[in-house]
Every structure is written in C-alpha cells, then in structure tokens.
Design a protein around this motif. Structure first.
Motif, short mmCIF file in Angstrom:
data_model
loop_
_atom_site.label_atom_id
_atom_site.label_comp_id
_atom_site.label_asym_id
_atom_site.label_seq_id
_atom_site.Cartn_x
_atom_site.Cartn_y
_atom_site.Cartn_z
N MET A 199 -5.95 -26.01 -22.07
CA MET A 199 -7.10 -26.89 -21.86
C MET A 199 -8.37 -26.26 -22.42
O MET A 199 -9.13 -26.91 -23.13
N SER A 200 -8.61 -24.97 -22.13
CA SER A 200 -9.87 -24.34 -22.53
C SER A 200 -9.91 -23.99 -24.02
O SER A 200 -10.96 -24.08 -24.65
N ASP A 201 -8.76 -23.63 -24.59
CA ASP A 201 -8.73 -23.20 -26.00
C ASP A 201 -8.52 -24.35 -26.97
O ASP A 201 -9.01 -24.30 -28.11
N ILE A 202 -7.78 -25.37 -26.56
CA ILE A 202 -7.35 -26.41 -27.49
C ILE A 202 -7.91 -27.79 -27.15
O ILE A 202 -8.51 -28.46 -28.00
N ILE A 203 -7.71 -28.23 -25.93
CA ILE A 203 -8.01 -29.63 -25.59
C ILE A 203 -9.52 -29.88 -25.45
O ILE A 203 -10.07 -30.79 -26.09
N GLU A 204 -10.18 -29.08 -24.65
CA GLU A 204 -11.61 -29.32 -24.38
C GLU A 204 -12.50 -29.12 -25.61
O GLU A 204 -13.47 -29.87 -25.79
N PRO A 205 -12.24 -28.16 -26.51
CA PRO A 205 -13.06 -28.05 -27.72
C PRO A 205 -12.78 -29.13 -28.76
O PRO A 205 -13.54 -29.28 -29.71
N SER A 206 -11.69 -29.87 -28.59
CA SER A 206 -11.30 -30.86 -29.59
C SER A 206 -12.18 -32.10 -29.50
O SER A 206 -12.44 -32.61 -28.41
N PRO A 207 -12.62 -32.64 -30.65
CA PRO A 207 -13.38 -33.88 -30.64
C PRO A 207 -12.50 -35.12 -30.50
O PRO A 207 -13.01 -36.24 -30.41
N LEU A 208 -11.18 -34.95 -30.48
CA LEU A 208 -10.27 -36.09 -30.51
C LEU A 208 -9.70 -36.46 -29.14
O LEU A 208 -9.33 -37.62 -28.93
N TYR A 209 -9.60 -35.50 -28.23
CA TYR A 209 -9.10 -35.80 -26.90
C TYR A 209 -10.27 -36.22 -26.01
O TYR A 209 -11.30 -35.53 -25.96
N GLU A 210 -10.12 -37.34 -25.32
CA GLU A 210 -11.21 -37.90 -24.53
C GLU A 210 -11.33 -37.20 -23.18
O GLU A 210 -10.34 -36.94 -22.51
N LYS A 211 -12.57 -36.94 -22.80
CA LYS A 211 -12.83 -36.20 -21.57
C LYS A 211 -12.25 -36.91 -20.35
O LYS A 211 -11.78 -36.27 -19.42
N SER A 212 -12.28 -38.23 -20.38
CA SER A 212 -11.76 -39.01 -19.25
C SER A 212 -10.26 -38.82 -19.06
O SER A 212 -9.71 -39.17 -18.00
N SER A 213 -9.57 -38.29 -20.08
CA SER A 213 -8.12 -38.11 -20.01
C SER A 213 -7.71 -36.65 -19.79
O SER A 213 -6.52 -36.35 -19.80
N TYR A 214 -8.68 -35.77 -19.62
CA TYR A 214 -8.34 -34.36 -19.43
C TYR A 214 -7.39 -34.16 -18.25
O TYR A 214 -6.45 -33.35 -18.32
N PHE A 215 -7.62 -34.89 -17.17
CA PHE A 215 -6.80 -34.68 -15.97
C PHE A 215 -5.36 -35.11 -16.22
O PHE A 215 -4.41 -34.54 -15.66
N VAL A 216 -5.16 -36.12 -17.08
CA VAL A 216 -3.80 -36.57 -17.41
C VAL A 216 -3.09 -35.50 -18.25
O VAL A 216 -1.92 -35.17 -18.01
N ILE A 217 -3.79 -34.96 -19.26
CA ILE A 217 -3.21 -33.93 -20.11
C ILE A 217 -2.88 -32.68 -19.29
O ILE A 217 -1.81 -32.08 -19.44
N ARG A 218 -3.79 -32.30 -18.41
CA ARG A 218 -3.53 -31.13 -17.56
C ARG A 218 -2.30 -31.35 -16.68
O ARG A 218 -1.45 -30.47 -16.53
N GLN A 219 -2.18 -32.56 -16.12
CA GLN A 219 -1.02 -32.85 -15.28
C GLN A 219 0.26 -32.80 -16.11
O GLN A 219 1.30 -32.30 -15.65
N ALA A 220 0.20 -33.30 -17.34
CA ALA A 220 1.37 -33.25 -18.22
C ALA A 220 1.78 -31.80 -18.48
O ALA A 220 2.98 -31.47 -18.48
N LEU A 221 0.80 -30.94 -18.71
CA LEU A 221 1.10 -29.52 -18.95
C LEU A 221 1.68 -28.86 -17.70
O LEU A 221 2.58 -28.02 -17.79
#
Length: 271
Positions: free
Chosen positions: A129-151
């Motif tokens: 999340m900190s190295d890849i997802i959050e710095p990315s301009p393509l993953y939407e902030k509103s979906s961070y919790f879904v991606i984290r749950q998937a991981l």
C-alpha cells in the motif's frame, strides 16, 4: 457400463539451489535496495514477444507435426471457445498459446519471487500500500480499503476472495490510465438511443496510452493475463462466472498481484 474416474498423477521436482540463490539476489535480502526488488519483480515476469517468437519457431521446427493441425479450445463446461489454427495459418494464435504455456510454468517462479520479497519485508499489505498503491496516480483513494482487504486475503491463504476483489480495481486503474491520457473510455450503446457504456477492458488494453506506458510487450502481457480467451483470460473468466471459484487459486492470485504492482509502478511524468 462400468463407471470411469480420472486418475491423478503427482510429479515432484526440486528447485536447484542456483535458482534460489539468484532469486535472493533479484528479490530477496541480497538485492541492493527495495526499489531494485520492486523493479525486478515487475520486469522479470513480463515475456518478451521477440524472444517468444524465436522460441516458438525453434519448437515448431523440431516438432512440426504438433503445429500442423488446429487446436480447439473449450470452456469449463465443454463449450467451444476458440480455435487456434496451424502454425503456418495462425502464427499469432500459436504465439499466444506458446507464451501462455510459459506463463503457467512460470507461476511457480513467481511464487518464489513473492516468497523472497516477503523474507525481505516488502511483500506485506502495509508495504504494498505505502510503496505501490498510494503513490500511484491510477488507483483511486476511495478504493484503498478494498485493495488492502484483497492483500490481506491473499497473504492469509484466501486467494479466491483476493482475486474477486483485485480484478475490478485493476480494470478501474487501466481505465483511469486511458482517460488521463485524453482518450474516451465510453462508447454509444447499441440498443439505447443517446446512451453510453464503458469500453471493454480488452479494448482499453489496445489503446495507445497502454502501449506507451507499459511498452508493447507489457500491453500484450496484460491482454493475455486479463482478456484474451486463448490465454489466461482472468478478468472475463472471473467476472462472467465462466469458471468455478476454486479455479482462482494462489497461482492466479500471484499473477494478479504482479499486474497490480506493475500498474502501480507507473508515475506521472512532469513536463
């Protein structure tokens, strides 16, 4: 008539120590930095089309009979899906099948890479999340919790749930890439006057921004993994319920994790 059952065969093989040592140098504790580990993780598992074409030509030369007849591909219930013609008449289809065989075989080595990166402290939900997802301009902030749950599901041996959460977020990120480059991501509906619908993921992956961002090899890889029904076709197999849930095992989840990181490595280029 007597009932028939399929016999299961088990094959075991050992990974040479040389390969494990190399994996440690590329992805594990012997790699020079975290940035190098992430870059190696992405680039080592994207097939090179030119090399695969050369490899296929050599195989076809030494086993010509195998490539003289068409290959009929069926879905899980035996319905016809695709036909790959002979090597002479359908070189693209044969190349897709050839690369797909390598992708399936390479899943084990992808798992080794993930294991080595976990040993180095990188392959955790927090670090991804900190190295890849959050710095990315393509993953939407509103979906961070879904991606984290998937991981969390992925690293707790629940690949089925991880896959079903990751695929929509990957598709959304590709759509954001195409739209941010100034391309339309909608098209007119066929049966509704003045109505619009989103362009399919396969069409998005053929757009110019995807090839520019990921190179032609990377764009081809994404299509094979996600939308080409002659290959892995994970997005369509999952979203259309073509395959049963248990098909989406740890190997499929690892491949989606690779795509997730691959997309997340993109950064905006400032003029």
């Amino acid at each position: 008539p007597a009932s028939q059952t399929l016999l299961q065969h088990k094959y075991e093989f050992k990974i040479p120590k040389k390969i494990l040592d190399q994996a440690d140098e590329l992805f594990g504790t012997k790699a020079p930095s975290d940035d190098v580990r992430w870059e190696n993780f992405v680039f080592q598992f994207i097939p090179c089309k030119a090399e695969e074409e050369k490899s296929l030509a050599e195989v076809a030369k030494y086993s010509p009979l195998t490539y003289m007849t068409p290959t009929n591909m069926m879905d899980f219930k035996g319905r016809p899906q695709s036909v790959i013609g002979s090597y002479d008449k359908d070189p693209e289809g044969n190349l897709v099948m050839h690369i797909t065989q390598h992708l399936n075989f390479g899943t084990h080595f992808l798992g080794i890479a993930i294991s080595k990166m976990r040993e180095a402290g990188l392959m955790t939900p927090n670090r991804i999340m900190s190295d890849i997802i959050e710095p990315s301009p393509l993953y939407e902030k509103s979906s961070y919790f879904v991606i984290r749950q998937a991981l969390e599901f992925l690293f707790n041996d629940q690949p089925v749930l991880a896959c079903h959460l990751l695929v929509p977020q990957i598709e959304c990120a590709i759509r954001n890439l195409v739209e941010s480059a100034g391309f339309s991501v909608i098209k007119p509906q066929k049966r509704v006057e003045k109505g619009f619908q989103l362009i399919t993921l396969d069409d998005l992956l053929r757009k110019e921004p995807v090839e520019k961002a990921f190179t032609p090899d990377g764009a081809l890889y994404l299509r094979l993994v996600l939308t080409d029904q002659r290959s892995l076709n994970i997005r369509n197999e999952l979203c259309h319920g073509i395959l049963p849930p248990d098909y989406f095992h740890s190997g499929i989840a690892a491949r989606l994790l690779h795509v997730l990181v691959m997309i997340g490595m993109l950064r905006e280029k400032k003029d």
